[in-house]
Scaffold this active site. Sequence first.
Site, PDB file in Angstrom:
ATOM      1  CG  PHE A 148      37.913  23.397  -8.557  1.00 14.68           C
ATOM      2  CD1 PHE A 148      37.104  22.688  -9.427  1.00 14.68           C
ATOM      3  CD2 PHE A 148      37.485  23.566  -7.250  1.00 14.68           C
ATOM      4  CE1 PHE A 148      35.889  22.149  -8.999  1.00 14.68           C
ATOM      5  CE2 PHE A 148      36.276  23.023  -6.818  1.00 14.68           C
ATOM      6  CZ  PHE A 148      35.486  22.309  -7.692  1.00 14.68           C
TER       7      PHE A 148
ATOM      8  CG  ASP B 160      38.910  30.003  -3.981  1.00 13.84           C
ATOM      9  OD1 ASP B 160      38.861  29.590  -2.801  1.00 13.84           O
ATOM     10  OD2 ASP B 160      38.265  29.484  -4.909  1.00 13.84           O
TER      11      ASP B 160
ATOM     12  CE  LYS C  13      36.908  22.030  -0.704  1.00 14.66           C
ATOM     13  NZ  LYS C  13      37.416  22.575  -1.950  1.00 14.66           N
TER      14      LYS C  13
HETATM   15  C1  LIG Z   1      36.499  23.170  -2.957  1.00 11.44           C
HETATM   16  C2  LIG Z   1      36.789  24.488  -3.517  1.00 11.44           C
HETATM   17  C3  LIG Z   1      35.774  25.406  -3.833  1.00 11.44           C
HETATM   18  C4  LIG Z   1      34.311  25.051  -3.787  1.00 11.44           C
HETATM   19  O1  LIG Z   1      33.866  24.695  -2.523  1.00 11.44           O
HETATM   20  P1  LIG Z   1      32.473  23.887  -2.369  1.00 11.44           P
HETATM   21  O2  LIG Z   1      32.228  23.906  -0.888  1.00 11.44           O
HETATM   22  O3  LIG Z   1      32.704  22.516  -2.911  1.00 11.44           O
HETATM   23  O4  LIG Z   1      31.445  24.636  -3.138  1.00 11.44           O
HETATM   24  C5  LIG Z   1      36.139  26.665  -4.258  1.00 11.44           C
HETATM   25  N1  LIG Z   1      37.427  27.002  -4.399  1.00 11.44           N
HETATM   26  C6  LIG Z   1      38.431  26.154  -4.112  1.00 11.44           C
HETATM   27  C7  LIG Z   1      39.842  26.613  -4.264  1.00 11.44           C
HETATM   28  C8  LIG Z   1      38.155  24.862  -3.682  1.00 11.44           C
HETATM   29  O5  LIG Z   1      39.146  24.005  -3.438  1.00 11.44           O
END
Ligand SMILES: *Cc1c(COP(=O)(O)O)cnc(C)c1O
Length: 426
Positions: free
Chosen positions: A146, A233, A274
């Site tokens: 994701f 990520d 986040k």
């Molecule tokens: C939430 C998330 C994203 C995307 O972030 P948004 O601010 O919702 O665009 C990307 N990578 C990971 C691992 C995430 O948990």
Amino acid sequence: MTVLDKLTSKEAIALEDKHGAHNYHPLPVVLSRGEGVHVWDAEGKQYYDFLSAYSAVNQGHCHPKIVDAMTHQAKTLSLTSRAFHNDMLGKYEKFATELFGFDKLLPMNTGAEAVETALKIARKWAYEVKGIPENKADIIVCENNFHGRTTTIISFSNDAVARKNFGPYTKGFIKIEYDNLQALQETLESSNNIAAFLVEPIQGEAGVFVPSEGYLAAAKKMCADHNVLFIADEVQTGIARTGRLLATCGNCTCPEKNCSGTPEVKADILILGKALSGGAYPVSAVLANDAIMNVIGPGNHGSTFGGNPIAAAVAIAALEVVADEKLAINADKLGVIFREELSEFCKNNHLVESVRGKGLLNAILINDSEDSSTAWDICMKLRDNGLLAKPTHGNIIRFAPPLVMTEEQLRECIAIITNTITEFSK
Ligand SMILES: *Cc1c(COP(=O)(O)O)cnc(C)c1O
């Protein structure tokens, strides 16, 4: 109706339903206030927040230091665009690059934008530094990843609901199994046109899958051996969530577990979002050293809001809170207690199969099929009992409270969770 009118939960849900696009299926609870580990609904009922806005609110709801930084900056200067300099961005970039141990930072707003940014940087690096022929640079990704919701990102997702009827898709991605070093090795050896490997240190949305011990370090080494960039990520796993400042810090226990020190795995490109803002504001970032980041020049990439003064002030404050309050240490300690207690509970309860996770990013696996409503029904009962969590992928419930939780509060929450499930199992 004015913005100050108080709505009942029912009214608020009805308005969203009628006037909002139906791109989410929220648990039916309407929140109107938050403080620390708690949120309150429109009727004033108090809940423990066990989602933390998908790990954005690690520092707790409405942290006073972050709110002060935000409101002060909002009254001073909010947005200039990058057409001009502002006097906060450089301060923030110095602070964050020193903290995470990189030469440079590229500021964006949402996680998906930061992932897109990392992919662009990696491809440009592949053409201009590595020497891959034009339009041939592939990027390796993992199954069940994701990384967000943009067209390019869903192009390499295998979530059917997120993909269907959004094509044509972006090319240039090779999908391999997560936590499978052999698959990575074979793919790296199969082509000279690989720019990067994009990976989540723990797969959060997929259901909190923690890879085998040593996977990330070995994957990083394989990438380095093939001159392929390792992109971490850490949008969900970063900023103390897993009991370290970054999940790629592995078992590195630098003083305070809150520095970049000599992490187990140093990504070539680090993606944050986040909790970089403590949930106060959309702030994301891509970090890399000069040899990589310097491929980006004026006009290559940008964002009107990226690097704005409010974001810069908020991010500095949010990162300071993580250090001041030793949130990584707290997440580490409470995570151990949570998994110990829940594993013990699993032994005697037929409905919960297992618990897994790291720090305060955990999940329980419900012993029912993926398309059953059991996990959802348990979350509804948890809500009634004052704790908010949400199923991810049908039969998995993620538990990720703010990291400012005390041990006493955690034990109270464990009791709510176990009592609710016991009641449900009857
Ligand atoms: C939430 C998330 C994203 C995307 O972030 P948004 O601010 O919702 O665009 C990307 N990578 C990971 C691992 C995430 O948990």
